[in-house]
Design a protein around this motif. Structure first.
Motif, PDB file in Angstrom:
ATOM      1  N   GLU A  39       0.828  -1.188   0.000  1.00 41.25           N
ATOM      2  CA  GLU A  39       0.000   0.000   0.000  1.00 41.25           C
ATOM      3  C   GLU A  39       0.869   1.247   0.000  1.00 41.25           C
ATOM      4  N   PRO A  40       0.716   2.138  -0.996  1.00 46.80           N
ATOM      5  CA  PRO A  40       1.535   3.340  -1.052  1.00 46.80           C
ATOM      6  C   PRO A  40       1.301   4.253   0.131  1.00 46.80           C
ATOM      7  N   SER A  41       0.140   4.117   0.818  1.00 48.85           N
ATOM      8  CA  SER A  41      -0.137   4.987   1.947  1.00 48.85           C
ATOM      9  C   SER A  41       0.892   4.833   3.049  1.00 48.85           C
ATOM     10  N   CYS A  42       1.526   3.653   3.134  1.00 46.37           N
ATOM     11  CA  CYS A  42       2.548   3.456   4.157  1.00 46.37           C
ATOM     12  C   CYS A  42       3.947   3.709   3.598  1.00 46.37           C
ATOM     13  N   LEU A  43       4.228   3.191   2.392  1.00 47.20           N
ATOM     14  CA  LEU A  43       5.575   3.290   1.868  1.00 47.20           C
ATOM     15  C   LEU A  43       5.908   4.670   1.339  1.00 47.20           C
ATOM     16  N   ALA A  44       4.916   5.396   0.815  1.00 48.13           N
ATOM     17  CA  ALA A  44       5.199   6.702   0.244  1.00 48.13           C
ATOM     18  C   ALA A  44       5.782   7.681   1.254  1.00 48.13           C
ATOM     19  N   PRO A  45       5.198   7.863   2.445  1.00 48.36           N
ATOM     20  CA  PRO A  45       5.790   8.792   3.410  1.00 48.36           C
ATOM     21  C   PRO A  45       7.202   8.396   3.814  1.00 48.36           C
ATOM     22  N   GLU A  46       7.427   7.114   4.039  1.00 52.90           N
ATOM     23  CA  GLU A  46       8.761   6.670   4.430  1.00 52.90           C
ATOM     24  C   GLU A  46       9.752   6.904   3.304  1.00 52.90           C
ATOM     25  N   GLY A  47       9.343   6.572   2.078  1.00 51.88           N
ATOM     26  CA  GLY A  47      10.230   6.804   0.942  1.00 51.88           C
ATOM     27  C   GLY A  47      10.508   8.273   0.726  1.00 51.88           C
ATOM     28  N   ASP A  48       9.497   9.125   0.898  1.00 51.49           N
ATOM     29  CA  ASP A  48       9.697  10.572   0.735  1.00 51.49           C
ATOM     30  C   ASP A  48      10.722  11.100   1.733  1.00 51.49           C
ATOM     31  N   GLN A  49      10.663  10.609   2.958  1.00 50.24           N
ATOM     32  CA  GLN A  49      11.613  11.068   3.971  1.00 50.24           C
ATOM     33  C   GLN A  49      13.041  10.677   3.596  1.00 50.24           C
ATOM     34  N   LEU A  50      13.196   9.470   3.089  1.00 48.10           N
ATOM     35  CA  LEU A  50      14.532   9.024   2.699  1.00 48.10           C
ATOM     36  C   LEU A  50      15.044   9.817   1.509  1.00 48.10           C
ATOM     37  N   ARG A  51      14.162  10.096   0.557  1.00 43.44           N
ATOM     38  CA  ARG A  51      14.576  10.894  -0.601  1.00 43.44           C
ATOM     39  C   ARG A  51      14.883  12.328  -0.202  1.00 43.44           C
ATOM     40  N   ASP A  52      14.099  12.868   0.735  1.00 41.28           N
ATOM     41  CA  ASP A  52      14.368  14.230   1.208  1.00 41.28           C
ATOM     42  C   ASP A  52      15.716  14.325   1.907  1.00 41.28           C
ATOM     43  N   ALA A  53      16.193  13.171   2.429  1.00 43.12           N
ATOM     44  CA  ALA A  53      17.506  13.154   3.075  1.00 43.12           C
ATOM     45  C   ALA A  53      18.644  13.102   2.061  1.00 43.12           C
ATOM     46  N   GLY A  54      18.285  13.069   0.764  1.00 42.22           N
ATOM     47  CA  GLY A  54      19.301  13.102  -0.286  1.00 42.22           C
ATOM     48  C   GLY A  54      19.724  11.748  -0.801  1.00 42.22           C
ATOM     49  N   LEU A  55      19.015  10.678  -0.436  1.00 43.56           N
ATOM     50  CA  LEU A  55      19.392   9.345  -0.885  1.00 43.56           C
ATOM     51  C   LEU A  55      18.879   9.078  -2.299  1.00 43.56           C
ATOM     52  N   PRO A  56      19.666   8.419  -3.135  1.00 43.36           N
ATOM     53  CA  PRO A  56      19.219   8.079  -4.496  1.00 43.36           C
ATOM     54  C   PRO A  56      18.029   7.128  -4.461  1.00 43.36           C
ATOM     55  N   ALA A  57      17.290   7.119  -5.557  1.00 40.22           N
ATOM     56  CA  ALA A  57      16.068   6.313  -5.624  1.00 40.22           C
ATOM     57  C   ALA A  57      16.354   4.831  -5.438  1.00 40.22           C
ATOM     58  N   ASP A  58      17.442   4.309  -6.052  1.00 41.71           N
ATOM     59  CA  ASP A  58      17.720   2.888  -5.909  1.00 41.71           C
ATOM     60  C   ASP A  58      18.133   2.531  -4.488  1.00 41.71           C
ATOM     61  N   VAL A  59      18.803   3.452  -3.812  1.00 44.93           N
ATOM     62  CA  VAL A  59      19.170   3.236  -2.418  1.00 44.93           C
ATOM     63  C   VAL A  59      17.915   3.201  -1.548  1.00 44.93           C
ATOM     64  N   VAL A  60      16.977   4.103  -1.835  1.00 41.76           N
ATOM     65  CA  VAL A  60      15.723   4.139  -1.083  1.00 41.76           C
ATOM     66  C   VAL A  60      14.963   2.832  -1.246  1.00 41.76           C
ATOM     67  N   GLU A  61      14.922   2.330  -2.473  1.00 44.00           N
ATOM     68  CA  GLU A  61      14.200   1.091  -2.730  1.00 44.00           C
ATOM     69  C   GLU A  61      14.822  -0.078  -1.970  1.00 44.00           C
ATOM     70  N   THR A  62      16.152  -0.122  -1.920  1.00 41.91           N
ATOM     71  CA  THR A  62      16.828  -1.190  -1.173  1.00 41.91           C
ATOM     72  C   THR A  62      16.529  -1.101   0.317  1.00 41.91           C
ATOM     73  N   ILE A  63      16.527   0.119   0.852  1.00 40.88           N
ATOM     74  CA  ILE A  63      16.238   0.296   2.276  1.00 40.88           C
ATOM     75  C   ILE A  63      14.813  -0.129   2.586  1.00 40.88           C
ATOM     76  N   LEU A  64      13.879   0.240   1.713  1.00 42.91           N
ATOM     77  CA  LEU A  64      12.487  -0.135   1.935  1.00 42.91           C
ATOM     78  C   LEU A  64      12.289  -1.643   1.859  1.00 42.91           C
ATOM     79  N   SER A  65      13.204  -2.328   1.169  1.00 44.00           N
ATOM     80  CA  SER A  65      13.090  -3.781   1.031  1.00 44.00           C
ATOM     81  C   SER A  65      13.739  -4.532   2.185  1.00 44.00           C
ATOM     82  N   ALA A  66      14.199  -3.814   3.206  1.00 42.42           N
ATOM     83  CA  ALA A  66      14.875  -4.463   4.330  1.00 42.42           C
ATOM     84  C   ALA A  66      13.921  -5.321   5.149  1.00 42.42           C
TER      85      ALA A  66
END
Length: 391
Positions: A39-66
């Motif tokens: 559900e994007p309602s949960c992953l979107a906010p977390e992903g946005d925070q990681l991207r706002d911290a300057g992390l690349p998109a592929d890095v964000v995806e790997t972190i979310l897959s932890a």
């Protein structure tokens, strides 16, 4: 269930250890399926925070897959509940103050939610919420104190005696309507096979779901003296290891029989039940997953974990009815792990070997959450026979 050192384990490739793999699900010949869309309602906010911290998109995806897929789905469900609560209370679920989080948690606690479930809510909120006072929601001092207070007000309780008697269940599975297996209704065949697999392997439902019928995953030794089952290569267990050991089932009281008692006990042999189950379901099987649905429009398709959990409870209830007794209350599929592991320990199996077989990261997990007073359960010695006193 026996773990043998001479059975080569499946090793996880180094490159695969950080990837998420979905458990076996769905129908069709392809046993593996892509991870369920979350559900994007949960992953979107977390992903946005990681991207706002300057992390690349592929890095964000790997972190979310932890997190494991089941954990991500659980977080998504809890987050939707919190989002809905925030809407009705005119609060921003991503940026609200700690008082709103505490009010939500108090409302859940007052409604009867356990402190353990509250911790899952806190973890889900922490994953998607912005920092409060420089820390995550879960590490905020007030939230941490609230959880400690909830545990003190409502301390967790754990049954020291299982609600069902293993001896009664095994006796029920040895007669009608579960026998003879060669002609029993496929429902009773499935329930008996799955229960015997659960009680002798110590595995989680998800681990059993990963077993398959392909030649590379299932092998019967000559004379059906044992069966070796490997999980599908795409399966990633809940507790990752560098190696994944196979499930080895040894035949119990195999023929030729020297007494009527041996013949009766052979009815509980998991290898026998497995061979009959695979043979009888092969005619209408639609999936290589070992356990498949036996009725309805999904007949032949891969069974879900929810369906398998129902199978365990149904097997226990029907076995009790077969013995002319009322079904126990509050049956839980997960209780088979506590009953089987505690009985194995009581019969002299090494603790670490039991933990390795069950997939627990340490003996503390067994002692804290699964250890049962099996001596208080009459007839628990029957498990020693069905498992051949091995783990």
């Amino acid at each position: 269930m026996v773990l043998r050192s001479n059975i080569p384990p499946r090793r996880l490739a180094v490159g695969d250890s950080g990837q998420e793999r979905s458990p076996i699900s769905g129908a069709g010949d392809n046993i593996s399926s892509p991870a369920r869309a979350l559900e994007p309602s949960c992953l979107a906010p977390e992903g946005d925070q990681l991207r706002d911290a300057g992390l690349p998109a592929d890095v964000v995806e790997t972190i979310l897959s932890a997190r494991a897929p089941s954990t991500r789905r659980s977080y998504a469900l809890k987050w939707r509940v919190f989002e809905s609560w925030c809407v009705t209370h005119h609060a921003d679920p991503v940026h609200c103050q700690v008082v709103s989080v505490l009010e939500f948690l108090q409302e859940k606690l007052s409604s009867g939610i356990s402190p353990g479930t509250l911790r899952v809510y806190v973890a889900a909120i922490s994953a998607c919420h912005t920092l409060i006072d420089g820390v995550s929601v879960g590490k905020h001092p007030l939230v941490a104190r609230f959880i400690r207070g909830a545990r003190r007000l409502r301390p967790p309780t754990r049954a020291t005696v299982p609600s069902w008697d293993l001896a009664i269940v095994l006796e029920g599975l040895s007669g009608t309507p579960f026998e003879p297996l060669e002609s029993a209704h496929v429902r009773f065949l499935t329930l008996k096979m799955f229960f015997l697999m659960a009680i002798t392997s110590l595995k989680r439902i998800g681990d059993l779901q990963a077993l398959a019928t392909s030649p590379s995953c299932l092998d019967f030794a000559p004379g059906l003296v044992k069966a070796i089952l490997h999980p599908h290569p795409n399966y990633l267990p809940k507790v990752p290891f560098s190696t994944i050991n196979p499930v080895v089932l040894e035949a119990f009281s195999p023929p030729p029989f020297t007494s009527p008692e041996q013949e009766r006990l052979h009815l509980l042999c998991p290898v026998r039940a497995l061979q009959i189950y695979v043979h009888r379901t092969s005619q209408w099987r639609k999936s290589e997953q070992l356990f498949i649905c036996y009725e309805g429009r999904n007949r032949g398709a891969a069974a879900t974990k929810r369906i398998m959990s129902h199978w365990v409870r149904d097997a226990i209830a029907l076995a009790y009815e077969a013995r002319g007794q009322a079904s126990p209350l509050e049956l839980r599929a997960h209780s088979t792990r506590g009953v089987a592991s505690s009985t194995a320990i009581a019969r002299g199996a090494p603790l670490q070997q039991v933990c390795d077989a069950a997939g627990w990261s340490s003996p503390h997990t067994f002692i804290r959450f699964y250890s049962l007073d099996v001596h208080a359960t009459p007839g628990s010695h029957v498990l020693e026979s069905t498992s051949q006193s091995h783990v």
